[in-house]
Design a protein around this motif. Structure first.
Motif, PDB file in Angstrom:
ATOM      1  N   MET A 191      67.963   5.239  17.285  1.00  0.00           N
ATOM      2  CA  MET A 191      68.027   3.927  17.918  1.00  0.00           C
ATOM      3  C   MET A 191      68.342   3.963  19.415  1.00  0.00           C
ATOM      4  O   MET A 191      69.072   3.097  19.925  1.00  0.00           O
ATOM      5  CB  MET A 191      69.042   3.039  17.198  1.00  0.00           C
ATOM      6  CG  MET A 191      68.694   2.820  15.728  1.00  0.00           C
ATOM      7  SD  MET A 191      69.652   1.498  14.964  1.00  0.00           S
ATOM      8  CE  MET A 191      71.175   2.340  14.637  1.00  0.00           C
ATOM      9  N   ALA A 192      67.811   4.949  20.142  1.00  0.00           N
ATOM     10  CA  ALA A 192      68.006   4.983  21.590  1.00  0.00           C
ATOM     11  C   ALA A 192      67.484   3.681  22.187  1.00  0.00           C
ATOM     12  O   ALA A 192      66.398   3.229  21.843  1.00  0.00           O
ATOM     13  CB  ALA A 192      67.264   6.171  22.185  1.00  0.00           C
ATOM     14  N   GLY A 193      68.233   3.099  23.079  1.00  0.00           N
ATOM     15  CA  GLY A 193      67.822   1.874  23.746  1.00  0.00           C
ATOM     16  C   GLY A 193      68.443   0.620  23.151  1.00  0.00           C
ATOM     17  O   GLY A 193      68.452  -0.433  23.784  1.00  0.00           O
ATOM     18  N   LYS A 194      68.981   0.729  21.951  1.00  0.00           N
ATOM     19  CA  LYS A 194      69.712  -0.386  21.341  1.00  0.00           C
ATOM     20  C   LYS A 194      71.007  -0.575  22.120  1.00  0.00           C
ATOM     21  O   LYS A 194      71.675   0.391  22.438  1.00  0.00           O
ATOM     22  CB  LYS A 194      70.029  -0.045  19.891  1.00  0.00           C
ATOM     23  CG  LYS A 194      70.933  -1.018  19.194  1.00  0.00           C
ATOM     24  CD  LYS A 194      71.214  -0.596  17.769  1.00  0.00           C
ATOM     25  CE  LYS A 194      72.274   0.498  17.654  1.00  0.00           C
ATOM     26  NZ  LYS A 194      73.664   0.033  17.746  1.00  0.00           N
ATOM     27  N   GLU A 195      71.378  -1.832  22.408  1.00  0.00           N
ATOM     28  CA  GLU A 195      72.574  -1.950  23.232  1.00  0.00           C
ATOM     29  C   GLU A 195      73.560  -3.034  22.830  1.00  0.00           C
ATOM     30  O   GLU A 195      74.571  -3.219  23.496  1.00  0.00           O
ATOM     31  CB  GLU A 195      72.204  -2.081  24.714  1.00  0.00           C
ATOM     32  CG  GLU A 195      71.346  -3.265  25.060  1.00  0.00           C
ATOM     33  CD  GLU A 195      70.893  -3.242  26.527  1.00  0.00           C
ATOM     34  OE1 GLU A 195      71.316  -2.378  27.287  1.00  0.00           O
ATOM     35  OE2 GLU A 195      70.106  -4.129  26.887  1.00  0.00           O
ATOM     36  N   ASP A 220      67.143  -3.656  13.721  1.00  0.00           N
ATOM     37  CA  ASP A 220      65.790  -3.528  13.147  1.00  0.00           C
ATOM     38  C   ASP A 220      65.878  -3.443  11.616  1.00  0.00           C
ATOM     39  O   ASP A 220      64.896  -3.034  10.967  1.00  0.00           O
ATOM     40  CB  ASP A 220      65.072  -2.292  13.715  1.00  0.00           C
ATOM     41  CG  ASP A 220      65.667  -0.987  13.193  1.00  0.00           C
ATOM     42  OD1 ASP A 220      66.848  -1.005  12.765  1.00  0.00           O
ATOM     43  OD2 ASP A 220      64.965   0.036  13.198  1.00  0.00           O
ATOM     44  N   GLN A 229      63.855   1.957  11.556  1.00  0.00           N
ATOM     45  CA  GLN A 229      63.553   3.203  12.264  1.00  0.00           C
ATOM     46  C   GLN A 229      64.153   4.403  11.542  1.00  0.00           C
ATOM     47  O   GLN A 229      63.462   5.387  11.275  1.00  0.00           O
ATOM     48  CB  GLN A 229      64.083   3.148  13.703  1.00  0.00           C
ATOM     49  CG  GLN A 229      63.679   4.353  14.530  1.00  0.00           C
ATOM     50  CD  GLN A 229      64.600   4.543  15.743  1.00  0.00           C
ATOM     51  OE1 GLN A 229      65.766   4.861  15.620  1.00  0.00           O
ATOM     52  NE2 GLN A 229      64.042   4.348  16.928  1.00  0.00           N
TER      53      GLN A 229
END
Lengths: 535, 535
Positions: free
Chosen positions: A251-255, A363, A367
């Motif tokens: 989940m890179a970019g989830k913030e 999500d 993912q």
């Protein structure tokens, strides 16, 4: 699967390097591993790995009263032993660590704030080095080479020795440590109990003193819960003090909810050292998401005002935790501190979990479930728990995401106002909250299914330090047979408590500060340990 | 529509309160409104509104050399005049401001850091007060009462007077100011040009000195562009220094790109005052999303190292902007500063816009377009431009959102590394970047279609201060007839430049600092104005 076998063989090969071989291990390991070192390690190895606090070890290394190589070999061997006892390692960096140690010993002058200090590291963080593979415990990611990691680069530049890399669970989102890649890590005090997670490899290693200074990461309790379960110190700073740059994660970019690295150490001073050294490097010059603030020690000018969270309004802690709260708050009061109660009930921690669990997986977990599906690896029970058994978890539209972020911010605002209001009458707001680090001691495997005592502070982004207080004593901590659970989670937790199962397991507590008051939390912990007669 | 008529009637009624009535306004307004005050206002009113810097006015107010009421009435009348000239107001707070002034005059001692200071405010921010309606320029939101706003509460507690509320454009996402609710605001230097946006009501008011201290908000240039277009000072701090709590906006909960309030003032000291007072209140105790840091003035201990961004690698600025850069950088060099070039080309600002425009509208603009659709109000050209004409704008899945956030962070990392690298050779990294505040002076209406010179710094979250430098002089700033545009945006901007159309329009520049180095930016601006001989 070929890759999985190869990876396990690689791990075994790294452990087979140990020289001299570990001898004296019993055929059948008993529940507690605490007695193993004295039958397996040399007296000198025990002395090196047990007799020094982090600052003391650094002092003798800096003064060259001991070779880095000797220290490194002692910790390598003890780490291998810890692994034999708990399955806490993914790789022992035997050759690399000894080469590094020899290099440091060869310098004409000791250099760096961490000169010669062995540092254990969580697998998915990765770090400098040619043989660094990170899978983040995902079978499909086996074999991926790693680049550098900003935090570890800093420690490296300050002269440390990396020597052991530790396990984390599937998805790195259990409060235990079990994965299809590395298997299950167990508690060094009781192998029927978990070492916690997700930094449970670090915890097991530290709980065996196979490390005295490790690095964990925390998004729901992953530094604090495992440290609490093995009776060591740990600190989850406010997000964006310590960089995550260079980690391998899902989940890179989830913030909406962020994780942070932080120290897991055998003493309080080790935590402060970690923070000071990491921030002295001004890491925000390379990772601009970080707060541009060096470590700025806080000094109290009058006795603390401490609020005690006896329960979170959802789940009643187990008796040994309540006893620990009583003992520490009593010590605080005797030392002249003002001690008040913290009202979690009106702040609605249950709502907090609904928001938080949804924002962990905006999500709906698609993912990561796809990633697991690609290699066909089984979905473990605690992965099911945190994704599929949480009613709030779903694949959100943008508008649903915004709505939950608004709810999150409202919860944060309400908490900040409640904190500010503690000073409404006398102008003196509370300094910190003293609270459980978990509802109990380490749980039996696959039972860490209530995150409230750590995760609430992640939603709020409040810094929290965990420290050991006592151990479970069935005589002092009987089960309250008259207690009537207030809800399903409370019942689950209540039924989990059978005193004898937890005998001698470490019990820890937590100090919480307002967001960004990291320095104050560690200063408060020092004051409280002083009140406890430890300093 | 009934509501729209009623709202306009309310605005007219608030302006009709002006006493004495404005007299001396010509039947046909000329292009520039700069000569109006002397034919409409009294000599005393002109003296009060023109002769003092913000700190000077505060001094005479605090020393009670003038009544708050007299100051308030002068600014109320001048604001009404500014409105007649530019259509910059949504409401004149005649009764409320005078009542407040009388109250402040009645105090035995002046109280607060802003005692008696008239502050103009952007409509959608809202503020304390019983008659505060905020529409955020959305027809469907007409009539909505407003609660308080944390920033304005602070200013109120420090003794200010709120007296005039100003316009913003539809969606608050144009670099101009035009809406179906309030109509179009024009530039007080040239009514054929825009006053910029989205804080273009503030800008027009300040450009007429109908205010000397206003509050804007910025997510793509909305503070800096309008200030630049009317030749006043402005500052966009790093996000999360100043609270947005209490604003009415679209897309609440969206967080990939944030907006921040900031000062728009007639002098540099006003900006510093704004920041100091706002942060002295420790607003993070109520809005925990804020950075817990008071204003901490920066002191240079040696001459600055300034990088000049001559162009952004996409669009060539108009000749008067390039001349301004030349003049200021020359003054810096003469004052002993080190001046180097900033290489935007290799940093790929075009990519920046692709990421940024997408993250402005992660739902593809659906929410706001639906809001507009509900009342049937027309979608204005610059709304179409920023939503429908940007190829990257679409309703994102969670995974697409994460991907763009990763790209954003990669861009930020690359920029931080480039900045750090300016010190690679001599150990001396640049202090600030000197750059355009826009590609040119204020544009003709509906032509503000290139945001790069401000918005790049929003994507990076770098603080930026805008200051007036010169005015367009067709003799000094001829069009380069041999220039060959490098791309479509460059051609659009090139063709926009017809020197005579901009004659005497203000030209401003911008000082940019690293993220969180807010105090350094204002200190650098002071040093640069000193180099320019202004101090």
């Amino acid at each position: 699967m070929t890759e999985l076998k190869e990876m396990k063989a690689k791990r075994d090969a790294s452990l087979a390097k140990v020289e001299p071989k570990l001898q004296g291990l019993p055929d059948h390991l008993s529940l507690s591993s605490q007695d193993l070192p004295k039958s397996v390690l040399t007296q000198r190895e025990i002395e090196i790995t047990e007799n020094y606090s982090v600052p003391e070890l650094l002092t003798i290394l800096r003064e060259r009263n001991i070779l880095v190589e000797e220290v490194t070999r002692a910790f390598l061997r003890r780490a291998a032993l810890a692994h034999a006892a708990t399955n806490c390692l993914v790789q022992l960096l035997w050759d690399e660590a000894i080469a590094r140690a020899k290099y440091l010993d060869s310098l004409s002058e000791p250099k760096g704030a961490l000169f010669g200090l062995p540092i254990s590291t969580k697998e998915h963080h990765g770090m400098v080095g040619p043989n660094v593979i990170t899978t983040a415990s995902i079978v499909g990611w086996i074999g991926r080479e790693h680049g550098s990691n900003l935090l570890y680069d800093t420690f490296w530049n300050e002269g440390c020795v990396f020597y052991a890399r530790t396990t984390q669970p599937q998805t790195i989102m259990h409060l235990e440590t079990n994965s299809n890649v590395y298997g299950r890590t167990v508690n060094p005090y009781n192998r029927a109990l978990t070492s916690g997670g997700s930094s449970g490899g670090e915890a097991a290693l530290l709980g065996m003193r196979g490390s005295i200074f490790g690095v964990g990461g925390d998004i729901g309790g992953s530094i604090r819960c495992p440290a609490a379960y093995v009776g060591v110190y740990s600190f989850k700073p406010t997000n964006k003090r310590i960089s995550v740059a260079g980690q391998r994660t899902i989940m890179a970019g989830k913030e909406a909810i962020m994780s942070t690295p932080g120290p897991m150490t055998v003493d309080r001073q080790g935590m402060e050292l970690f923070m000071r050294v990491a921030l002295a490097a001004k890491p925000w010059r390379l990772d601009p998401s970080l707060t541009a603030k060096e470590w700025t020690p806080y000094r109290f000018t009058r006795p603390l005002k401490v609020a005690v969270q006896w329960w979170d309004g959802v789940v009643q802690p187990h008796p040994p935790v309540t006893r620990a709260l009583r003992e520490v708050s009593e010590a605080c009061r005797k030392a002249g501190m003002e001690v008040v109660d913290w009202d979690s009930v009106s702040l609605n921690h249950r709502k907090d979990w609904e928001i938080l669990s949804s924002l962990y997986w905006p999500d709906g977990g698609e993912q990561v479930l796809r990633l697991l599906g690609e290699s066909g690896e089984p979905i473990l029970p605690l992965t099911k728990f945190i994704i599929q058994e949480q009613p709030s978890v779903k694949n959100l539209t943008q508008h649903e995401l915004w709505e939950r972020c608004v709810q999150r911010d409202q919860y944060r605002d309400a908490y900040a106002r409640a904190w500010t209001n503690t000073g409404a009458e006398d102008g003196r707001e509370i300094d910190v909250i003293l609270c459980p680090a978990s509802f109990g001691a380490a749980t039996p495997h696959d039972q860490s299914r209530y995150w409230g005592y750590t995760a609430n502070w992640n939603l709020l982004d409040y810094p929290g330090a965990v420290f050991p207080v006592t151990t479970v004593d069935p005589a002092k901590d009987p089960k309250d047979m008259n207690y009537i659970p207030k809800n399903d989670e409370d019942r689950f937790v209540y039924e989990l408590y059978i005193p004898e199962k937890y005998a001698k397991a470490p019990v820890s507590l937590q100090i919480i500060g307002r967001r960004q008051y990291d320095e104050k939390v560690l200063a408060a912990l020092e004051a409280i340990e002083r009140a406890m007669g430890r300093i």
